[in-house]
Write an enzyme that holds these catalytic residues in place. Sequence first.
Site, mmCIF file in Angstrom:
data_model
loop_
_atom_site.group_PDB
_atom_site.id
_atom_site.type_symbol
_atom_site.label_atom_id
_atom_site.label_comp_id
_atom_site.label_asym_id
_atom_site.label_seq_id
_atom_site.Cartn_x
_atom_site.Cartn_y
_atom_site.Cartn_z
ATOM 1 N N GLU A 1 0.810 -1.295 0.223
ATOM 2 C CA GLU A 1 -0.026 0.123 0.009
ATOM 3 C C GLU A 1 0.806 1.245 -0.137
ATOM 4 O O GLU A 1 0.382 2.260 -0.562
ATOM 5 C CB GLU A 1 -1.046 -0.099 1.100
ATOM 6 C CG GLU A 1 -1.879 1.206 1.265
ATOM 7 C CD GLU A 1 -2.933 1.235 2.401
ATOM 8 O OE1 GLU A 1 -3.625 2.089 2.279
ATOM 9 O OE2 GLU A 1 -2.719 0.499 3.345
ATOM 10 N N ASP B 1 -0.305 -5.243 3.099
ATOM 11 C CA ASP B 1 -0.928 -3.882 3.918
ATOM 12 C C ASP B 1 -0.108 -4.029 5.126
ATOM 13 O O ASP B 1 -0.411 -4.619 6.326
ATOM 14 C CB ASP B 1 -2.506 -3.958 4.212
ATOM 15 C CG ASP B 1 -3.021 -2.629 4.473
ATOM 16 O OD1 ASP B 1 -2.301 -1.854 4.902
ATOM 17 O OD2 ASP B 1 -4.379 -2.410 4.238
ATOM 18 N N ILE C 1 -0.329 -1.758 7.792
ATOM 19 C CA ILE C 1 -1.073 -1.398 8.878
ATOM 20 C C ILE C 1 -2.474 -1.303 8.190
ATOM 21 O O ILE C 1 -2.750 -0.335 7.888
ATOM 22 C CB ILE C 1 -0.763 -0.317 9.669
ATOM 23 C CG1 ILE C 1 0.699 -0.373 10.303
ATOM 24 C CG2 ILE C 1 -1.640 0.103 10.908
ATOM 25 C CD1 ILE C 1 1.237 0.532 11.325
ATOM 26 N N ASP C 2 -3.357 -2.155 8.316
ATOM 27 C CA ASP C 2 -4.553 -2.073 7.845
ATOM 28 C C ASP C 2 -5.555 -1.520 9.121
ATOM 29 O O ASP C 2 -5.482 -2.281 10.167
ATOM 30 C CB ASP C 2 -5.269 -3.669 7.470
ATOM 31 C CG ASP C 2 -6.598 -3.439 6.845
ATOM 32 O OD1 ASP C 2 -7.085 -2.381 6.374
ATOM 33 O OD2 ASP C 2 -7.319 -4.619 7.013
ATOM 34 N N THR D 1 -5.394 2.037 9.601
ATOM 35 C CA THR D 1 -4.778 2.944 10.042
ATOM 36 C C THR D 1 -5.439 4.068 11.000
ATOM 37 O O THR D 1 -4.592 4.779 12.037
ATOM 38 C CB THR D 1 -4.050 3.831 9.009
ATOM 39 O OG1 THR D 1 -3.092 2.919 8.297
ATOM 40 C CG2 THR D 1 -2.942 4.928 9.371
ATOM 41 N N ASP E 1 -5.958 -4.984 0.582
ATOM 42 C CA ASP E 1 -6.872 -5.102 1.932
ATOM 43 C C ASP E 1 -7.534 -6.495 2.129
ATOM 44 O O ASP E 1 -7.945 -6.863 3.298
ATOM 45 C CB ASP E 1 -8.063 -4.403 1.473
ATOM 46 C CG ASP E 1 -8.035 -2.793 1.673
ATOM 47 O OD1 ASP E 1 -7.044 -2.283 2.523
ATOM 48 O OD2 ASP E 1 -8.438 -1.951 0.780
#
Length: 274
Positions: free
Chosen positions: A72, A88, A90-91, A93, A221
Amino acid sequence: MTGAVSSDLLALARTIALEAGALAFRRRAEGVNIAASKSSPEDVVTDADREVELLIRARLAEARPDDGFYGEESEASAGSSGLTWVVDPIDGTVNYLYGIPHYAVSIGVVEGDPTPSTWTALAGAVINPALGELYTAVAGEGSFLNDRRLRVKTGVPLSLALAGTGFGYEATRRVWQAEVVQGLIGEVRDIRRMGAASLDLCSVATGRLDLYYERGLHPWDHAAGGLVASEAGARVGGFGAEAEGKDLLIAAAPDLFATFEPLLAGLFARFAKE
C-alpha cells in the site's frame, strides 16, 4: 504450486508478520505521527505504516528476491518467479491513530498478476498485534486463528446474520454507503463497521461476523484475509460469478451468500452509486 511450497511461503509470511506486528505495536505505544494524507484529509498514512512496510519488503527481498511486491505504501515491483507478495503494513490506520485495538498487518502471496480476478492466492497471514491474534491460511489446507482451525457458521438466516461493512474516506462515498446500510439494517440482526477489512474477513472465518461486504477495497486489503475466510469455508466474491475486487467484495457462508447477494444487488440498484 505444490502444497509444500505454499506451506513454506506461509512460514515466511507468518515469521515476517510477527516481526512486523511487534514493530507496529511498539510504535503505537511510543506515539503515532501522521506522515501525510492520501486520497483525502481523512485518509492518513503514519510514519509507522511506512516503516512497517519497509521492514516487510526488506525481509521478503532477502528471503525471496525473485518475487514481486505490491504494497500500500510503496511502489510495486514485478518479479520473475510468478509470485507477488500483496501487503498492507497497517490495515485500519485510523484505528491505529486513535489507539483502537483493531488494526492488523496483512501479508498475502499470490500466483499470477496481483489482480483479484486473475490471481491464485497461495498463503496469507494477518496479525492483530494489540490482541495477539494471528490468522493464517494456505490454499487447500484450511485456516487458523493461532492454533485453532476455523470454520464459518452455516445455516444462519439473513434475519439473524450479524453483518460487517466498511466506509470509504471521501464524504460523498460514505453518504452513499450509509444509504445502502439504511436499506439493509432492517433485514439483518445488526451491522458492524470496525475499520479493518483484513480483520473483518477473518471475523467471518471465526464466526464473529456472519457476513461482510464492502465496495472500494484494494488488493492489499483482502489478499490475505480473503484466503483466511475462503479456507474456513466462506464464499468470497462479487455479484453473480464476478470475482471479489474494488467494485464489491462479499464474504459469507455459501448459503448466506446466496441469500444476501440478491438483496445487496437490489439495494445497489435502488440507491445511486457515487
